[in-house]
Design an enzyme around this catalytic site. Sequence first.
Site, PDB file in Angstrom:
ATOM      1  N   MET A 104      64.611  74.525  19.283  1.00  9.24           N
ATOM      2  CA  MET A 104      63.851  74.280  18.085  1.00  9.24           C
ATOM      3  C   MET A 104      63.418  75.602  17.481  1.00  9.24           C
ATOM      4  O   MET A 104      62.324  76.065  17.754  1.00  9.24           O
ATOM      5  CB  MET A 104      62.633  73.420  18.417  1.00  9.24           C
ATOM      6  CG  MET A 104      61.935  72.975  17.159  1.00  9.24           C
ATOM      7  SD  MET A 104      60.215  72.600  17.456  1.00  9.24           S
ATOM      8  CE  MET A 104      59.498  73.779  16.348  1.00  9.24           C
ATOM      9  N   PRO A 105      64.251  76.230  16.711  1.00  6.44           N
ATOM     10  CA  PRO A 105      63.849  77.487  16.075  1.00  6.44           C
ATOM     11  C   PRO A 105      62.743  77.284  15.042  1.00  6.44           C
ATOM     12  O   PRO A 105      62.662  76.248  14.391  1.00  6.44           O
ATOM     13  CB  PRO A 105      65.135  77.975  15.402  1.00  6.44           C
ATOM     14  CG  PRO A 105      66.233  77.267  16.113  1.00  6.44           C
ATOM     15  CD  PRO A 105      65.666  75.938  16.511  1.00  6.44           C
TER      16      PRO A 105
END
Length: 126
Positions: free
Chosen positions: A1-2
């Site tokens: 999850m950037p």
Amino acid sequence: MPLTFIAMRAGQSDAYRQAIFDGLYRAMRETFSVPDDDQFMTITEHDPANFRYGATYGGIDRSSNVIFVQISAMNTRTVEQKKALYRRIVELLGEDPGIRPEDILINLVEGARENWSLGRGLAQYA
């Protein structure tokens, strides 16, 4: 999850900014296997007095259209995936909205899985 932060000088159009979001998301999907709808990005715009950069640092000639891209992500990717991400970002942002490769500075900040909470005060990945 950037988690992605983009800093740039003020004055570009909404379409320009949306093209940056779209290109970054596409690059992360293609190279980092980011899932569908995993889009957590923000752009901050700065007037010239509040935006400084090294115009020739590292032997790269930057223009006033330089953008800073900082991506916080889990430390699960290989060096080859990171290199592919950098290349793909430059390719896609060069196509649309037309940013020069020299004007894209990318910084990847990695952390352990337990350092993320997606909400509700839970460490979903721990």
